[in-house]
Design a protein around this motif. Structure first.
Motif, short mmCIF file in Angstrom:
data_model
loop_
_atom_site.label_atom_id
_atom_site.label_comp_id
_atom_site.label_asym_id
_atom_site.label_seq_id
_atom_site.Cartn_x
_atom_site.Cartn_y
_atom_site.Cartn_z
N PHE A 145 0.82 -1.21 0.00
CA PHE A 145 0.00 0.00 0.00
C PHE A 145 0.86 1.26 0.00
O PHE A 145 0.53 2.26 -0.65
CB PHE A 145 -0.92 0.02 1.23
N ARG A 176 -5.57 0.00 -7.76
CA ARG A 176 -4.93 0.95 -6.86
C ARG A 176 -5.04 0.45 -5.43
O ARG A 176 -5.99 -0.28 -5.09
CB ARG A 176 -5.60 2.32 -6.97
N PRO A 177 -4.09 0.79 -4.56
CA PRO A 177 -4.14 0.30 -3.18
C PRO A 177 -5.46 0.61 -2.47
O PRO A 177 -6.03 -0.27 -1.82
CB PRO A 177 -2.97 1.02 -2.51
N ASP A 178 -5.97 1.85 -2.59
CA ASP A 178 -7.19 2.19 -1.89
C ASP A 178 -8.39 1.42 -2.43
O ASP A 178 -9.25 0.96 -1.67
CB ASP A 178 -7.45 3.70 -1.95
N TYR A 198 -8.20 -2.21 -1.25
CA TYR A 198 -8.51 -2.31 0.18
C TYR A 198 -10.02 -2.29 0.41
O TYR A 198 -10.55 -3.08 1.19
CB TYR A 198 -7.85 -1.15 0.92
N HIS A 199 -10.70 -1.40 -0.27
CA HIS A 199 -12.14 -1.23 -0.03
C HIS A 199 -13.00 -2.20 -0.86
O HIS A 199 -14.14 -2.47 -0.47
CB HIS A 199 -12.57 0.21 -0.34
#
Length: 376
Positions: free
Chosen positions: A203, A222-224, A227-228
């Motif tokens: 991340f 993308r990391p975000d 994650y979600h």
């Protein structure tokens, strides 16, 4: 430089380490290959570097095809202009910091004046300029890792490959070096591929993450976004979702939890996948209270374990003796529950993601904007 991987396969006898992998990394982009040990992430990196010869496929770095199984092309590692930083520092203890970094330039017979200029400039970049004349055996672990990084950067690679370079360091030093690695990559505009099993490192260091399982990329984003919005329960669990349990649908938005008399409401729609459906709830999305809350997904529970962790408190709670949940609450809330205390658990329906156990095919998104940004 842009890296393009097409239909990459790597087999060791009857064992396939990498399955038909496709990956495109933009010029100046940082991509993390994330996954458990044995998922194929290091094997993929070694194929890019030329340290492994793939069974099939094609690899292009910039405008140069460095490997093509059908055409019989396999450019040797020292001709690919790729720098590697390994998990082990591989620093020569009998040499000074300067000589460690200068060694490869000397082998290439670079003029002495240029060697000195390039080495000192690189040591300044990694914060070791004051230690140029120190013996490498006198360095700390973090300093040795900086020497290993400087040794790659001094060669002015077009691509930097990092294979879990921080795993041997203590937690606080890892946190600091993550930031420094990212700053250096952005400052130099390097295309970077970072192999790790640590989601926090991925991340912190990546524009995009390629999460690998069983030799395949199962999700890239993308990391975000990853994650979600994990695409499967196995991905969610790997990314730190502690509460994962089997469910069976009864009506729209309501699910029975297998092995219990409990039901849970969710606003998510399950995607396509393999295996049974599972409800996934992050520990920080579970709320504890002394009084019964309003709304759905409210359950009486008993605190089994309470552990203070500085900025947070971690609990294990039992609902009806049949379902245990991991709960993390902020220490700033001011409320602390003791072991054995009766509490109420509540979970917002939009915090409950119902996902298939495994994703059917790789989910790739978020790449167009990244490529446009790093190219500008």
């Amino acid at each position: 430089m842009r890296i393009t991987i097409e239909n990459l396969q790597l087999r060791y006898g009857d064992v396939t380490a990498v399955h038909d992998l496709d990956l495109e990394i933009g010029d100046g982009e940082s991509v993390a290959l994330l996954g458990r040990s044995g998922c194929g992430k290091t094997s993929t990196m070694r194929c890019i570097a030329g340290l492994e010869e793939p069974t099939a496929g094609r690899i292009t770095i910039g405008d140069t095809v460095v490997f093509d199984a059908e055409a019989g092309i396999n450019v040797p590692p020292n001709k690919r202009n790729v720098g590697m930083v390994f998990q082990s520092y591989a620093v020569w203890p009998h040499m000074t910091v300067f000589d460690n970094v200068a060694y490869s330039l000397k082998l290439q017979k670079v003029p002495k004046a240029e060697i000195r200029q390039r080495v000192l400039r690189t040591l300044e970049l990694v914060g070791l300029e004051s230690l140029a004349n120190r013996g490498a055996s006198l360095l700390s672990g973090g300093q040795m890792q900086r020497v290993a990084l400087a040794r790659s950067l001094v060669m002015r690679p077009s691509v930097l490959l990092l294979d879990e370079p921080l795993s041997n360091l203590d937690a606080r030093l890892r946190d600091r070096l993550r930031v420094e690695l990212r700053e250096i990559q952005l400052r130099l505009g390097l295309t970077a591929v970072y192999v790790t099993h640590d989601q926090l490192e991925a991340f912190s260091l990546a524009d995009r993450i390629a999460l690998m399982q069983d030799g395949r990329i199962v999700q890239m984003d993308r990391p975000d976004a990853m994650y979600h919005s994990p695409v499967s329960a196995s991905v969610a669990h790997f990314l730190g979702v502690a509460n994962v349990f089997d469910v069976v649908g009864t009506e729209a938005g309501r699910w029975n939890i297998t092995g219990t008399d409990l039901a849970i409401a969710s606003t998510s729609e399950p995607g396509l996948g393999e295996g049974g459906l599972k409800a996934c709830v992050r520990s920080e999305d579970v709320q504890l209270s002394a009084e019964r809350p309003s709304g759905p997904n409210a359950y009486p529970a008993t605190v089994l374990v309470s552990g203070f962790q500085g900025t947070s408190t971690r609990y294990t709670v039992s609902i009806a003796g049949t379902l245990e949940l991991d709960v993390v609450t902020s220490a700033r809330s001011g409320t602390r529950f003791a072991n054995g205390e009766r509490v109420w658990v509540s979970i917002a329906p939009d915090a409950v993601r119902v996902l298939p156990e495994k994703a059917v095919s790789p989910a790739v998104s978020g790449d167009t904007a990244i490529r446009e940004r790093v190219a500008s």
